[in-house]
Scaffold this motif. Sequence first.
Motif, PDB file in Angstrom:
ATOM      1  N   LYS A 238       6.190   2.652   5.907  1.00 60.86           N
ATOM      2  CA  LYS A 238       7.616   3.137   5.844  1.00 60.86           C
ATOM      3  C   LYS A 238       7.683   4.109   4.785  1.00 60.86           C
ATOM      4  O   LYS A 238       7.313   4.164   3.860  1.00 60.86           O
ATOM      5  CB  LYS A 238       8.489   2.136   5.789  1.00 60.86           C
ATOM      6  N   PRO A 239       8.766   5.140   4.812  1.00 65.88           N
ATOM      7  CA  PRO A 239       9.008   6.063   3.973  1.00 65.88           C
ATOM      8  C   PRO A 239       9.303   5.450   2.770  1.00 65.88           C
ATOM      9  O   PRO A 239      10.229   4.521   2.959  1.00 65.88           O
ATOM     10  CB  PRO A 239      10.382   6.885   4.548  1.00 65.88           C
ATOM     11  N   LEU A 240       8.852   5.911   1.715  1.00 64.01           N
ATOM     12  CA  LEU A 240       9.408   5.463   0.212  1.00 64.01           C
ATOM     13  C   LEU A 240      10.808   5.874  -0.109  1.00 64.01           C
ATOM     14  O   LEU A 240      10.769   7.303  -0.001  1.00 64.01           O
ATOM     15  CB  LEU A 240       8.312   6.042  -0.796  1.00 64.01           C
ATOM     16  N   ASP A 241      11.818   5.022  -0.491  1.00 65.88           N
ATOM     17  CA  ASP A 241      13.024   5.465  -1.019  1.00 65.88           C
ATOM     18  C   ASP A 241      12.918   6.267  -2.227  1.00 65.88           C
ATOM     19  O   ASP A 241      12.117   5.904  -3.178  1.00 65.88           O
ATOM     20  CB  ASP A 241      13.710   4.041  -1.012  1.00 65.88           C
TER      21      ASP A 241
ATOM     22  N   VAL B 150       0.831  -1.204  -0.064  1.00 63.57           N
ATOM     23  CA  VAL B 150       0.101   0.112   0.165  1.00 63.57           C
ATOM     24  C   VAL B 150       1.019   1.252   0.091  1.00 63.57           C
ATOM     25  O   VAL B 150       1.640   1.350   0.838  1.00 63.57           O
ATOM     26  CB  VAL B 150      -0.859  -0.067   1.189  1.00 63.57           C
ATOM     27  N   TYR B 151       0.656   2.111  -0.992  1.00 66.30           N
ATOM     28  CA  TYR B 151       1.259   3.215  -1.074  1.00 66.30           C
ATOM     29  C   TYR B 151       0.417   4.424  -0.819  1.00 66.30           C
ATOM     30  O   TYR B 151      -0.681   4.615  -1.102  1.00 66.30           O
ATOM     31  CB  TYR B 151       1.623   3.665  -2.458  1.00 66.30           C
ATOM     32  N   LEU B 152       1.124   5.193   0.011  1.00 69.54           N
ATOM     33  CA  LEU B 152       0.115   6.297   0.529  1.00 69.54           C
ATOM     34  C   LEU B 152       0.975   7.716   0.291  1.00 69.54           C
ATOM     35  O   LEU B 152       2.165   7.730   0.596  1.00 69.54           O
ATOM     36  CB  LEU B 152      -0.182   6.231   2.035  1.00 69.54           C
ATOM     37  N   GLY B 153       0.251   8.808  -0.161  1.00 67.90           N
ATOM     38  CA  GLY B 153       0.907  10.102  -0.052  1.00 67.90           C
ATOM     39  C   GLY B 153      -0.032  11.103   0.622  1.00 67.90           C
ATOM     40  O   GLY B 153      -1.508  11.100   0.536  1.00 67.90           O
TER      41      GLY B 153
ATOM     42  N   GLY C 154       5.017  18.915   5.619  1.00 70.88           N
ATOM     43  CA  GLY C 154       5.432  18.730   4.343  1.00 70.88           C
ATOM     44  C   GLY C 154       5.022  17.582   3.692  1.00 70.88           C
ATOM     45  O   GLY C 154       3.915  17.008   4.351  1.00 70.88           O
ATOM     46  N   ILE C 155       5.410  17.111   2.606  1.00 67.75           N
ATOM     47  CA  ILE C 155       5.088  15.926   1.665  1.00 67.75           C
ATOM     48  C   ILE C 155       5.578  14.517   2.303  1.00 67.75           C
ATOM     49  O   ILE C 155       6.623  14.233   2.791  1.00 67.75           O
ATOM     50  CB  ILE C 155       5.680  15.972   0.384  1.00 67.75           C
ATOM     51  N   VAL C 156       4.468  13.612   2.573  1.00 68.76           N
ATOM     52  CA  VAL C 156       4.866  12.217   3.043  1.00 68.76           C
ATOM     53  C   VAL C 156       4.335  11.122   2.081  1.00 68.76           C
ATOM     54  O   VAL C 156       3.117  11.247   1.815  1.00 68.76           O
ATOM     55  CB  VAL C 156       4.171  12.245   4.609  1.00 68.76           C
ATOM     56  N   VAL C 157       5.434  10.400   1.822  1.00 67.11           N
ATOM     57  CA  VAL C 157       5.018   9.216   0.870  1.00 67.11           C
ATOM     58  C   VAL C 157       5.377   7.962   1.659  1.00 67.11           C
ATOM     59  O   VAL C 157       6.837   7.790   1.872  1.00 67.11           O
ATOM     60  CB  VAL C 157       5.452   9.156  -0.339  1.00 67.11           C
TER      61      VAL C 157
END
Length: 98
Positions: free
Chosen positions: A21-24, A4-7, A13-16
């Motif tokens: 876990k933070p996306l590399d 699951v990818y979340l933005g 600020g921006i969190v993805v």
Amino acid sequence: MNKVYLGDRTIDGIVVTVDGKPLDEHTQTKCYSRNGFEWSYEGPEPSQLAYAMLVDHLGDTARAEQLQAPFMRSVVANFQNEWEMTSSDIDRILQQLR
């Protein structure tokens, strides 16, 4: 496994994330922008997000680079302020882009 990818645009600020876990950013393999991720338009920061999502999803930097531009234009450029996408969603979109 369905990732699951979340933005989200937060006060900080921006969190993805991917599975929480933070996306590399994967700027070490291909750098479109060193300014972090962005979305809702076409440009270098959305390109970096599209590339990073595809590298994480496909595990293949060459394939991610090939698919980055159409994925960014058709998906990332159209994200709202908050978005969620699964591995299954990405697979479905990649089928349509072929």
